[in-house]
Scaffold this active site. Structure first.
Site, PDB file in Angstrom:
ATOM      1  N   LYS A   1     -10.105 -50.986 -34.979  1.00  0.00           N
ATOM      2  CA  LYS A   1     -11.358 -50.239 -34.888  1.00  0.00           C
ATOM      3  C   LYS A   1     -12.511 -51.231 -35.050  1.00  0.00           C
ATOM      4  O   LYS A   1     -12.312 -52.429 -35.225  1.00  0.00           O
ATOM      5  CB  LYS A   1     -11.463 -49.174 -35.997  1.00  0.00           C
ATOM      6  CG  LYS A   1     -10.292 -48.206 -36.089  1.00  0.00           C
ATOM      7  CD  LYS A   1     -10.247 -47.189 -34.974  1.00  0.00           C
ATOM      8  CE  LYS A   1      -9.063 -46.241 -35.147  1.00  0.00           C
ATOM      9  NZ  LYS A   1      -8.942 -45.304 -34.017  1.00  0.00           N
TER      10      LYS A   1
ATOM     11  N   SER B   1      -8.838 -44.772 -28.473  1.00  0.00           N
ATOM     12  CA  SER B   1      -9.865 -44.652 -29.511  1.00  0.00           C
ATOM     13  C   SER B   1     -10.938 -45.725 -29.430  1.00  0.00           C
ATOM     14  O   SER B   1     -12.020 -45.558 -29.988  1.00  0.00           O
ATOM     15  CB  SER B   1      -9.218 -44.684 -30.901  1.00  0.00           C
ATOM     16  OG  SER B   1      -8.680 -45.964 -31.176  1.00  0.00           O
TER      17      SER B   1
ATOM     18  N   SER C   1      -3.871 -46.640 -27.732  1.00  0.00           N
ATOM     19  CA  SER C   1      -4.565 -45.358 -27.569  1.00  0.00           C
ATOM     20  C   SER C   1      -5.945 -45.571 -26.964  1.00  0.00           C
ATOM     21  O   SER C   1      -6.352 -46.692 -26.665  1.00  0.00           O
ATOM     22  CB  SER C   1      -4.700 -44.649 -28.927  1.00  0.00           C
ATOM     23  OG  SER C   1      -5.605 -45.365 -29.758  1.00  0.00           O
TER      24      SER C   1
ATOM     25  N   SER D   1     -11.314 -40.503 -32.027  1.00  0.00           N
ATOM     26  CA  SER D   1     -10.899 -41.614 -32.872  1.00  0.00           C
ATOM     27  C   SER D   1     -10.716 -41.119 -34.301  1.00  0.00           C
ATOM     28  O   SER D   1     -11.658 -40.620 -34.920  1.00  0.00           O
ATOM     29  CB  SER D   1     -11.945 -42.735 -32.840  1.00  0.00           C
ATOM     30  OG  SER D   1     -11.643 -43.732 -33.804  1.00  0.00           O
TER      31      SER D   1
END
Length: 307
Positions: free
Chosen positions: A146, A91, A89, A255
């Protein structure tokens, strides 16, 4: 519990090793006796081809003997040293893009068994600014990636798209760090990123010893309160409990992270992202006829870069 692929790889490796061991322990001595008896009868030493005809090894045992070393090496590398992951993705833009393939250093924080993820040895401590892969708290079968924003004891505020951080302090004293704003500076727009045809503003942010870039969407209003609200704190404030970490994506307005589903337990950490070993472009604007999963090119300039 580890994901399905880790469990499957472990089971297949163990089965192949067991078949190989059983053949070597019980079947091979019988074959050798048969060969020795034939050599004594003929009064000559047989070559490998003749030995194989007289006392052939079973196909299953032969296959297990050939694949077990390869599977064993892959299992050790993937479980304890490095594991490849794909960025699915946007994010973590602009640091990591959808289509990037990264190597995750599995021994950055601890060594864990590949099935039950029991900690075998502590090898390091997660630091603010690390990009880490972890098990998604809502579904541990999924791997997320992350950036670590808060470590145990930190107080975090994300208000009006500005990040505030008060690092943990063992004893409250004048030497303890106070709440500080994480300064950010606009970077040169040599590469522009878009969200719904709107250019995103790119900033450079300093988090501990790590300097990285983030994206802000000026068209999205600040969200308050966030989905995850900690009891006893403001709707946009969190205090990281012991043994947990607070994660955020670099693409701050695109995100779903700890602001939405809470803290990540330490035993859910998989490892630290190290570098990009492959990056496929997935741009459909020029090749709209291709299926969504087919790459449209390779981003050669991103290979070997680190977070």
């Amino acid at each position: 519990m580890a994901n399905f692929y880790s469990v499957l790889l472990t089971i297949v490796t163990l089965v192949a090793g067991a078949v190989w061991w059983y053949d070597a322990r019980y079947k091979k001595p019988v074959r050798l006796q048969r060969i020795q008896a034939e050599e004594q009868r003929l009064q000559q030493q047989l070559d490998e081809e003749a030995r194989a005809r007289i006392a052939p090894q079973g196909r299953l045992a032969e296959f297990a003997q050939s694949v077990f070393p390869v599977l064993f090496v892959i299992l050790i590398l993937r479980s304890f040293i490095f594991e490849p992951f794909r960025i699915p993705s946007a994010s973590m833009m602009p640091t990591m893009l959808a289509g990037d393939f990264i190597l995750v250093q599995k021994f950055s924080y601890s060594l864990r068994d590949p099935i039950f993820r029991t900690e075998l040895m502590k090898t390091g401590t997660p630091q603010r600014g690390d990009i880490a892969v972890f098990k998604y708290p809502g579904n541990p079968q999924l791997d997320y990636i992350k950036r670590i924003i808060g470590t145990p004891g930190d107080r975090i505020i994300y208000r009006n798209k500005t990040l505030y951080l008060e690092p943990a302090c063992v004893e409250q004293s004048s030497e303890c760090p106070q709440m500080q704003v994480i300064e950010r500076d606009v970077t040169a727009q040599d590469e522009v990123y878009f969200s719904r045809s709107t250019p995103l503003v790119r900033y450079q942010e300093q988090l501990g010893n790590v300097t990285h870039e983030i994206l802000i969407d000026p068209t999205i209003a600040p969200r308050t309160p966030y989905f995850y609200q900690q009891e006893g704190t403001a709707p946009d404030e969190w205090i990281v409990p012991e043994g947990h970490y607070f994660f955020m994506g670099d693409n701050r307005d695109n995100s779903e992270d700890s602001r939405y589903w809470g803290f990540v337990p330490e035993h859910y950490l998989v490892g630290r992202a190290t570098f990009i070993w492959m990056s496929f472009e997935m741009d459909r604007s020029r090749n709209s006829w291709l299926p969504q999963w087919v790459p449209t090119g390779v981003r050669w300039h991103r290979l070997g870069t680190v977070e």
